[in-house]
Design an enzyme around this catalytic site. Structure first.
Site, mmCIF file in Angstrom:
data_model
loop_
_atom_site.group_PDB
_atom_site.id
_atom_site.type_symbol
_atom_site.label_atom_id
_atom_site.label_comp_id
_atom_site.label_asym_id
_atom_site.label_seq_id
_atom_site.Cartn_x
_atom_site.Cartn_y
_atom_site.Cartn_z
ATOM 1 N N ASN A 1 81.641 39.522 -13.088
ATOM 2 C CA ASN A 1 83.067 40.103 -12.525
ATOM 3 C C ASN A 1 83.392 40.912 -13.895
ATOM 4 O O ASN A 1 82.919 40.821 -15.098
ATOM 5 C CB ASN A 1 83.980 38.993 -12.475
ATOM 6 C CG ASN A 1 83.700 38.528 -10.799
ATOM 7 O OD1 ASN A 1 83.036 39.435 -10.188
ATOM 8 N ND2 ASN A 1 84.425 37.448 -10.454
ATOM 9 N N HIS B 1 82.758 40.676 -1.735
ATOM 10 C CA HIS B 1 82.294 41.815 -2.304
ATOM 11 C C HIS B 1 81.405 42.806 -1.484
ATOM 12 O O HIS B 1 80.515 43.336 -1.746
ATOM 13 C CB HIS B 1 81.247 41.353 -3.512
ATOM 14 C CG HIS B 1 81.833 40.592 -4.629
ATOM 15 N ND1 HIS B 1 82.141 41.152 -5.830
ATOM 16 C CD2 HIS B 1 82.139 39.310 -4.793
ATOM 17 C CE1 HIS B 1 82.560 40.120 -6.580
ATOM 18 N NE2 HIS B 1 82.818 39.087 -5.988
HETATM 19 FE FE1 HDE Z 1 80.200 35.134 -5.663
HETATM 20 N N1 HDE Z 1 79.394 35.677 -3.812
HETATM 21 N N2 HDE Z 1 80.645 33.296 -5.301
HETATM 22 N N3 HDE Z 1 81.097 35.051 -7.500
HETATM 23 N N4 HDE Z 1 79.729 37.236 -5.909
HETATM 24 C C1 HDE Z 1 78.811 36.680 -3.439
HETATM 25 O O1 HDE Z 1 76.871 36.779 -2.192
HETATM 26 C C2 HDE Z 1 79.929 32.614 -4.181
HETATM 27 C C3 HDE Z 1 81.533 33.811 -7.896
HETATM 28 C C4 HDE Z 1 79.771 37.811 -7.354
HETATM 29 O O2 HDE Z 1 76.941 43.098 -5.727
HETATM 30 C C5 HDE Z 1 78.139 36.363 -2.074
HETATM 31 O O3 HDE Z 1 75.529 38.541 -1.564
HETATM 32 C C6 HDE Z 1 80.153 31.350 -4.200
HETATM 33 C C7 HDE Z 1 82.039 34.063 -9.469
HETATM 34 C C8 HDE Z 1 79.518 39.129 -7.258
HETATM 35 O O4 HDE Z 1 75.897 41.876 -4.103
HETATM 36 C C9 HDE Z 1 78.181 34.954 -1.791
HETATM 37 C C10 HDE Z 1 81.061 31.265 -5.538
HETATM 38 C C11 HDE Z 1 81.470 35.527 -9.484
HETATM 39 C C12 HDE Z 1 79.170 39.387 -5.840
HETATM 40 C C13 HDE Z 1 78.951 34.440 -2.754
HETATM 41 C C14 HDE Z 1 80.961 32.539 -6.191
HETATM 42 C C15 HDE Z 1 81.041 36.001 -8.510
HETATM 43 C C16 HDE Z 1 79.248 38.120 -5.388
HETATM 44 C C17 HDE Z 1 78.578 37.351 -0.811
HETATM 45 C C18 HDE Z 1 81.512 29.893 -6.247
HETATM 46 C C19 HDE Z 1 81.688 35.848 -11.075
HETATM 47 C C20 HDE Z 1 78.442 40.612 -5.281
HETATM 48 C C21 HDE Z 1 77.359 38.231 -0.429
HETATM 49 C C22 HDE Z 1 80.718 28.940 -6.499
HETATM 50 C C23 HDE Z 1 80.969 35.228 -12.108
HETATM 51 C C24 HDE Z 1 76.971 40.698 -5.528
HETATM 52 C C25 HDE Z 1 76.271 37.839 -1.433
HETATM 53 C C26 HDE Z 1 76.653 41.982 -4.952
HETATM 54 C C27 HDE Z 1 78.853 37.748 -4.049
HETATM 55 C C28 HDE Z 1 79.305 33.283 -3.133
HETATM 56 C C29 HDE Z 1 81.606 32.508 -7.343
HETATM 57 C C30 HDE Z 1 80.751 37.301 -8.573
HETATM 58 C C31 HDE Z 1 78.759 34.569 -0.445
HETATM 59 C C32 HDE Z 1 79.864 30.107 -3.402
HETATM 60 C C33 HDE Z 1 82.305 33.035 -10.245
HETATM 61 C C34 HDE Z 1 79.417 40.351 -8.372
HETATM 62 O O5 HDE Z 1 77.057 34.318 -1.694
#
Ligand code: HDE
Length: 708
Positions: free
Chosen positions: A143, A70
């Site tokens: 999302n 993202h």
């Molecule tokens: Fe994320 N995800 N994600 N994700 N995600 C990040 O956090 C992560 C997941 C989502 O606008 C990171 O700040 C793991 C689902 C959005 O700043 C990180 C897992 C969903 C955003 C991270 C998921 C998301 C992130 C990267 C599995 C939808 C943007 C930098 C357990 C419900 C946030 C940060 C923004 C961002 C990890 C799965 C949505 C690396 C470990 C499911 C919208 O922390």
């Protein structure tokens, strides 16, 4: 010091504090920062130039790590207003104080691309909302797709490695059409449902303002009595849900790689505030196990036919940030940010996110004090005994930095339940056994993928077929393509056969069941133990964008083609009709200089045929005028606008008297027998506007075989 000198000094200081004069980081007024201090005008630079050193050293450290996923996104401010009291289910003030306005900061993003990548990638869109509530920050980090690729957080790093540019060559950028992604997906049948969504038009939205948002996981609401209700969160856009054509998306990326970002900011600056209703699906705790699927499985949704979405409030985005870095880059969303009355479920993906986001923010922003950054600060000044660390911006006073204490009168003391203190919803897990694994219903990998595919209209199914054919045709390894086709037979045989033919692998004739088949080398056998479930529901209306209501032409950008000699009355009529319906008439001319109408009026065009493009518009129309039509008929770029808009299934409007122009388009040569409701040839502005409101005439693709 004489009195007038003193006044002069005071004026200077005021000037400094007003922020008009350049001060160094230590507050020294700077007189010259364009010339380095040198030993003579042609001599070497001097080490003592502390001002130059400070400027350069700061510049050298300007970048922080971009988000792991993202990275590409933008964010804006707004408010959330509750319309329905939810106190029966939760004690969270943000969901119980009807009419109260809670400030929000909302970031939209793509997942796979780097920070500078283009907006119209085929990808999931992030939809992150930070609510600054009276009881602390609540981050709903969702999302635009209601399910996810994998069921367990422990698979996420693998998924992300697979989708990001490949490690040996850093290609391709912001695209899933490559070997490593499909290698992983072909070995991960649980991703099948999500793949149906990402290969659908949901992954190429027309605008952030026209996307649904989903909290994805099941969360818990907890009321005053401690009673738990499971909840899924939904954002429903007031402008409806719309997408672009795939061919269009690829062109938008070249014509305006900031298309979504610009669209969001411009609409707010113009006072067209995007709005979403917040909806909830509620499941009483006692009904937890009554579904064909597990509520904790993030690859499953709750069909709206089973649990309807109840609207409880509205979010309005109404203010753009002042500084992109300070606000959008530094905002730190964490799914662990919840408030009293909201709680986590045991969804194993959500559980992992609780850890991962705070961890990544400390790394990305460089300090455990990242919540001190203005954009992350909660509404109320924080008092606690967390101390020190890099960039501590608070100056705690007094002696007591521990609890319990008497030296600080016991403060800050812990909030009792009656004072709103957070307590975790109790849950009995005493008999649990430590295991690595997942619950039985998680092994149903395909039934909701089937439900999604079957719920699509014919043209939507075609788009999924084409998207899969495109993506898999970019894969170089035959065994990956073959494995994907085998997986697809579990969703729909016609889909699998279509794709097989397009990508040059053997056409399957029977469903490839995983039982008793050898697990591919390198795969985890647990990922291949599919246990299909026959779902009671065969179609769900809410899953198809074709069933979403078309909500008029508000904020739609309509190219109105003009040149010298354009007819005044016709131009005025069309433009005022578009405006009265809330649309935007974009005047497009052969050049930027003012256009002289037939009546002698000077009109300033907004765009030209060479600096704009049909893919950046929702529809195009041409206004009559003998001279103007002649000019435009001799302008190949203008003809191309109309041909392309038609190809992308958009509304195209021709005023009566523009036949000379129409004859030049390839439409005239070919489409006369394919005129549909999107092609308005009689200059009827009302008809044209209702064609624009229909968004696209997708059936045109089938009838005309246009490659949209
Ligand atoms: Fe994320 N995800 N994600 N994700 N995600 C990040 O956090 C992560 C997941 C989502 O606008 C990171 O700040 C793991 C689902 C959005 O700043 C990180 C897992 C969903 C955003 C991270 C998921 C998301 C992130 C990267 C599995 C939808 C943007 C930098 C357990 C419900 C946030 C940060 C923004 C961002 C990890 C799965 C949505 C690396 C470990 C499911 C919208 O922390």
């Amino acid at each position: 010091m004489k009195e007038n000198e003193k006044t002069k000094k005071l004026e200077e200081y005021t000037l400094y504090s007003e922020g008009k004069v350049t001060l160094s980081n230590t507050g020294v007024p700077v007189n010259d920062e364009h010339h380095t201090l040198k030993a003579g005008k042609r001599g070497p630079s001097l080490l003592e130039d502390f001002l130059m050193k400070e400027k350069m050293a700061h510049f050298d450290r300007e970048r922080i790590p971009e988000r792991v996923v993202h990275a590409r996104g933008t964010a804006v401010h707004g408010v959330f207003k509750l319309s329905k009291d939810m106190s029966q289910y939760t004690r969270a003030k943000v969901l119980t104080q009807v009419g109260a306005e809670t400030p929000v900061f909302v970031r939209f993003s793509t997942v796979a691309g780097f920070r500078g990548s283009a907006d119209l990638a085929r990808d999931v869109r992030g939809f992150s909302v930070k609510f600054y509530t009276e009881e602390g920050n609540w981050d709903l980090v969702g999302n635009n797709i209601p399910v996810f690729f994998v069921q367990d957080a422990n698979k996420f790093p693998d998924l992300v490695h697979a989708v990001k540019p490949e490690q040996d060559n850093e290609m391709p950028q912001a695209a899933s059409a490559h070997d490593t992604f499909w290698d992983f997906i072909s070995l991960m049948p649980e991703a099948s449902h999500m793949i149906m969504w990402t290969m659908s038009d949901r992954a190429i939205p027309r605008s952030y303002r026209m996307m649904e948002g989903f909290g994805v996981h099941t969360f818990k609401l907890v009321n005053e009595e401690g009673k738990v209700t499971f909840v899924k969160f939904h954002w429903k856009p007031k402008l409806g849900v719309h997408s672009v054509a795939w061919d269009e998306a690829t062109k938008v990326n070249g014509k305006d790689s900031d298309f979504h970002r610009r669209d969001l900011l411009n609409s707010i600056l113009e006072g067209n505030y995007p709005e979403w209703d917040l909806g909830v699906q509620l499941v009483p705790q006692e009904d937890e196990h009554k579904f064909d699927f597990d509520l904790l499985d993030p690859t499953k949704l709750i069909p709206e036919e089973l649990i309807p979405v109840e609207i409880i409030g509205t979010m309005t985005l109404n203010r753009v940030p002042n500084n992109f870095f300070a606000e959008v880059e530094q905002v730190a969303y964490c799914p662990s940010n919840i408030v009293p009355g909201i709680d986590f479920s045991n969804d194993p993906l959500l559980q992992g996110r609780i850890l991962s986001y705070t961890d990544t923010q400390v790394h990305r922003l460089g300090t455990a004090n990242f919540n001190n950054l203005p954009i992350n600060q909660p509404l109320h000044t924080v008092h606690n005994n967390r101390r020190d660390g890099f960039f501590q911006t608070q100056i705690p006073t007094g002696k007591a930095n521990y609890s319990p204490n008497t030296l600080g009168d016991g403060c800050p003391y812990l909030a009792k339940l009656s004072e709103g203190g957070f307590v975790t919803a109790p849950e009995s897990i005493d008999q649990a056994v430590k295991v690595r694994g997942k619950s039985e219903k998680f092994f149903d990998f395909f039934s909701q993928a089937i439900l999604f595919y079957n719920s699509q209209s014919e043209y939507e199914q075609q788009h999924i077929k084409d998207a899969l054919s495109f993506e898999l045709s970019k894969v170089n390894t035959t065994s990956i393509k073959e494995r994907m086709v085998k997986n697809l037979t579990n969703i729909d045989m016609d889909l699998a056969q279509y794709v097989a033919e397009k990508i040059g692998v053997d056409k399957p004739t029977e469903i490839y069941t995983f039982e008793n088949k050898a697990v591919p080398a390198g795969a985890d056998p647990a990922d291949f133990q599919a246990k299909p479930v026959k779902m009671s529901l065969t179609k769900s209306k809410a899953l198809s964008m074709a069933n979403q209501p078309k909500k008029g032409i508000k904020t739609r950008e309509i190219g109105v083609f003009i040149a010298d000699g354009v007819d005044d009355a016709s131009l005025e009529n069309l433009v005022s009709k578009i405006k009265s319906e809330g649309g935007k008439a974009i005047l497009v001319a052969p050049k930027l200089s003012d256009v002289k109408t037939k009546g002698g009026k000077m009109v300033t065009p907004d765009k030209t045929v060479f600096n704009h493009s049909s893919v950046l518009l929702d529809a195009v129309a041409i206004v009559k005028g003998d001279e103007s039509v002649k000019t435009l008929a001799n302008t190949p770029e203008a003809i191309h606008f109309f041909d392309e808009a038609y190809t992308h299934c958009k509304a195209v409007g021709f005023d009566l008297g523009t036949e000379a122009f129409f004859e030049e388009t390839h439409l005239s040569k070919k489409i006369k027998s394919f005129i549909d409701e999107g092609v308005v040839l009689d200059g009827d502005a009302d008809k044209f506007i209702s064609a624009v409101a229909g968004h696209r005439v997708w059936d045109r693709e089938q009838a005309r075989k246009v490659p949209s």
